[in-house]
Design a protein around this motif. Structure first.
Motif, mmCIF file in Angstrom:
data_model
loop_
_atom_site.group_PDB
_atom_site.id
_atom_site.type_symbol
_atom_site.label_atom_id
_atom_site.label_comp_id
_atom_site.label_asym_id
_atom_site.label_seq_id
_atom_site.Cartn_x
_atom_site.Cartn_y
_atom_site.Cartn_z
ATOM 1 N N ILE A 392 17.257 42.921 48.494
ATOM 2 C CA ILE A 392 17.881 44.217 48.258
ATOM 3 C C ILE A 392 19.173 44.385 49.039
ATOM 4 N N VAL A 393 19.228 43.854 50.256
ATOM 5 C CA VAL A 393 20.458 43.965 51.050
ATOM 6 C C VAL A 393 21.593 43.215 50.354
ATOM 7 N N ASN A 394 21.285 42.032 49.826
ATOM 8 C CA ASN A 394 22.264 41.248 49.084
ATOM 9 C C ASN A 394 22.747 42.017 47.856
ATOM 10 N N GLN A 395 21.826 42.665 47.154
ATOM 11 C CA GLN A 395 22.194 43.441 45.972
ATOM 12 C C GLN A 395 23.105 44.608 46.332
ATOM 13 N N ILE A 396 22.760 45.318 47.400
ATOM 14 C CA ILE A 396 23.582 46.457 47.832
ATOM 15 C C ILE A 396 24.990 45.984 48.187
ATOM 16 N N ALA A 397 25.070 44.834 48.884
ATOM 17 C CA ALA A 397 26.382 44.291 49.255
ATOM 18 C C ALA A 397 27.193 43.935 48.017
ATOM 19 N N LEU A 398 26.548 43.362 47.004
ATOM 20 C CA LEU A 398 27.258 43.006 45.773
ATOM 21 C C LEU A 398 27.748 44.241 45.030
ATOM 22 N N VAL A 399 26.904 45.272 44.975
ATOM 23 C CA VAL A 399 27.314 46.509 44.309
ATOM 24 C C VAL A 399 28.506 47.136 45.044
ATOM 25 N N ALA A 400 28.430 47.180 46.379
ATOM 26 C CA ALA A 400 29.539 47.732 47.160
ATOM 27 C C ALA A 400 30.805 46.912 46.954
ATOM 28 N N LEU A 401 30.655 45.594 46.909
ATOM 29 C CA LEU A 401 31.800 44.718 46.701
ATOM 30 C C LEU A 401 32.404 44.944 45.318
ATOM 31 N N GLY A 402 31.543 45.086 44.309
ATOM 32 C CA GLY A 402 32.040 45.331 42.957
ATOM 33 C C GLY A 402 32.778 46.653 42.841
ATOM 34 N N ILE A 403 32.205 47.711 43.438
ATOM 35 C CA ILE A 403 32.873 49.018 43.418
ATOM 36 C C ILE A 403 34.196 48.962 44.163
ATOM 37 N N GLY A 404 34.196 48.257 45.300
ATOM 38 C CA GLY A 404 35.441 48.115 46.058
ATOM 39 C C GLY A 404 36.515 47.407 45.258
ATOM 40 N N LEU A 405 36.145 46.332 44.548
ATOM 41 C CA LEU A 405 37.121 45.601 43.746
ATOM 42 C C LEU A 405 37.636 46.468 42.598
ATOM 43 N N ILE A 406 36.744 47.209 41.963
ATOM 44 C CA ILE A 406 37.170 48.106 40.879
ATOM 45 C C ILE A 406 38.182 49.122 41.391
ATOM 46 N N SER A 407 37.907 49.708 42.569
ATOM 47 C CA SER A 407 38.822 50.712 43.121
ATOM 48 C C SER A 407 40.173 50.108 43.466
ATOM 49 N N VAL A 408 40.175 48.885 43.994
ATOM 50 C CA VAL A 408 41.428 48.211 44.338
ATOM 51 C C VAL A 408 42.254 47.956 43.079
ATOM 52 N N ILE A 409 41.605 47.483 42.015
ATOM 53 C CA ILE A 409 42.321 47.198 40.771
ATOM 54 C C ILE A 409 42.881 48.479 40.159
ATOM 55 N N VAL A 410 42.059 49.521 40.109
ATOM 56 C CA VAL A 410 42.511 50.785 39.529
ATOM 57 C C VAL A 410 43.676 51.360 40.321
ATOM 58 N N ARG A 411 43.604 51.315 41.638
ATOM 59 C CA ARG A 411 44.719 51.817 42.457
ATOM 60 C C ARG A 411 45.964 50.951 42.285
#
Length: 498
Positions: A392-411
């Motif tokens: 679950i910790v690995n999954q949470i990290a991946l979700v956070a990483l994915g959201i972070g990448l999406i925000s970087v691209i959109v910005r």
């Protein structure tokens, strides 16, 4: 990270004026500092990579984030197949479980069997059948306590239908080999965009005397500067993860993955496997084949083995110290050895494997995970982390990483759009000026071209977009130069007439 460029390379937020020169003034380049020489090239490289490769990265980030959320959903959807109604006192022999699966599903041939790894789990009997695509198998789920067949599902490796669907979505958008190109483009360029953005962001923070706030956004800054600061700061937080995703994604990509495999072989970094070839196996295989006829079962695999062989192989594996979950694979050809592999992908990882003689059921070869080459371990761990298999910790990290990448691209796209000239909304935001490569010293420019060519050869879906960009950009430059020449000539004629 997708940083922007402006008319003045000293300020990445300043909008360009329509009609301004499209080429940098590189006079006196030999006397410029290294930062001044390299920054225009990095800006141009990062800008175009962000604009043109950004859509591929955005799709990969969205589908990857969805994929990371699937394991719990998958287990809930298929709870009936994966678990038993009641945990019994003792499990049936594995041969009886295989027997039950075979009676319910006599079609195809058994590929492998995964005994129930934990109390309450079902045993999986995997069949290769003609009614499924070549990369799919049918998995039969058996209650190890009662022999009840709980169901059968089409599977992709270990993945059940829901997870397999999202895996295909992330990997190839359900477009087969053609779709795999999108994910390979993303993996090939992600690390380049990320590292280039980091260097630019560090330089920007140094020039603005805010290097200590490298990972902290300026929440009170003006709009465009605030967007840039969030873009850069979030990029700093996720860059290690982005590089890890890029490297692990490339390792199983279609074209670069083959080159990586060759490189690993040359460096002895490949994952070792047990030897399943047994000398003089032909006569013994013919003698042993009669066992299946006595059971009344359909053929169980590539050769005729009785269901009792699974119990014997399983007992050998447990006596050899292997622990679940383990995968028992039938011999690939007559007389070859069985293979049994641990498949505990979490932490600690267990990947010990053995080969078992099909006649004496003695261990003929063994490879322990502890003796794998270090880089083979690292590759396995990186891929497992990429897939969220560390829990679950690995999954949470991946979700956070994915959201972070999406925000970087959109910005990044938001900053690009906000660079429209303020005098007119009819003009699109303009790119960094051309001529950055000529601003380098000759040896530096030669090194850039050589490195880009080498990377393009090793990662074809890095090289192809780069080559297309260079061709289109060169053509655009020629067209722009001719149009300006024609405009000046027309102006001169008009002036002469007047």
């Amino acid at each position: 990270m997708v940083t922007t460029q402006t008319a003045d390379v000293s300020d990445p937020l300043e909008p360009r004026t329509p009609g301004a020169s499209d080429r940098l003034d590189t006079r006196g380049a030999t006397g410029r500092s290294a930062a001044d020489r390299w920054r225009p090239l990095l800006l141009r490289w990062h800008f175009y990579a962000g604009i043109l490769i950004g859509p591929f990265l955005l799709v990969a980030a969205v589908t990857g984030t969805l994929y990371a959320l699937i394991p719990q959903i998958d287990r809930a959807v298929y709870a009936h197949e994966l678990t038993v109604d009641r945990i019994g006192g003792a499990e049936l022999p594995l041969s009886a479980q295989v027997d039950a699966a075979r009676r319910a599903h006599p079609e195809g041939a058994i590929v492998s069997v995964t005994p129930a790894p934990r109390a309450g789990d079902t045993t999986r009997v995997v069949l290769a059948t003609d009614d499924l695509p070549a990369d799919r198998t049918r998995t039969v789920f058996v209650d190890p306590y009662t022999g009840e067949v709980r169901g059968a599902l089409p599977t992709f490796g270990e993945w059940l239908p829901v997870r397999a669907w999202f895996d295909d979505l992330h990997r190839n958008l359900h477009l087969g080999d053609l779709g795999r190109n999108y994910s390979e483009i993303g993996a090939s360029w992600l690390w380049v965009v990320a590292l280039g953005g980091l260097i630019l962001w560090i330089g920007h923070r140094r020039r603005t005397h805010k290097l200590a706030r490298l990972a902290v956004p300026d929440r009170t800054a003006p709009r465009r500067a605030r967007t840039l600061s969030w873009h850069g700061a979030v990029g700093v937080w996720i860059i290690i993860g982005l590089i890890g995703l890029s490297a692990s994604g490339l390792s199983w990509s279609r074209f670069a993955g083959e080159n990586i495999g060759d490189l690993r072989s040359e460096l002895s970094w490949t994952t070792p496997a047990v030897t399943t070839t047994i000398a003089g196996s032909g006569d013994a295989a013919a003698h042993h084949g009669s066992g299946a006829a006595q059971t009344g079962l359909a053929p169980l695999g590539a050769t005729d083995f009785s269901a009792t062989d699974f119990s014997k192989v399983y007992d050998t594996a447990r006596a050899a110290g292997l622990v679940g979950p383990m995968n028992i694979s039938v011999p690939a050809e007559p007389g070859a050895a069985w293979s049994v592999k641990e498949n505990a992908r979490g932490f600690p990882s267990h990947y010990d494997s053995i080969a078992v003689d099909p006649h004496t059921f003695a261990v003929t070869d063994r490879v322990d995970f502890a003796r794998w080459p270090f880089m083979a371990k690292m590759t396995t761990w990186a891929i497992s982390a990429h897939m969220g298999l560390f829990g679950i910790v690995n999954q949470i990290a991946l979700v956070a990483l994915g959201i972070g990448l999406i925000s970087v691209i959109v910005r990044g796209y938001l900053m690009w759009w906000r660079r429209r000239p303020t005098t007119s909304n009819r003009h699109l935001p303009q790119a960094p000026r051309r001529g950055a490569l000529s601003g380098l010293r000759p040896v530096e420019a030669l090194a850039v071209v050589a490195i880009a060519a080498g990377l393009g050869w090793f990662m074809p879906w890095f090289g192809i977009p780069l080559a297309l960009f260079v061709i289109v950009d060169a053509g655009r430059g020629v067209f722009t130069a001719r149009r300006r020449t024609d405009t000046k000539a027309d102006a001169a004629v008009v002036g002469a007439v007047r």
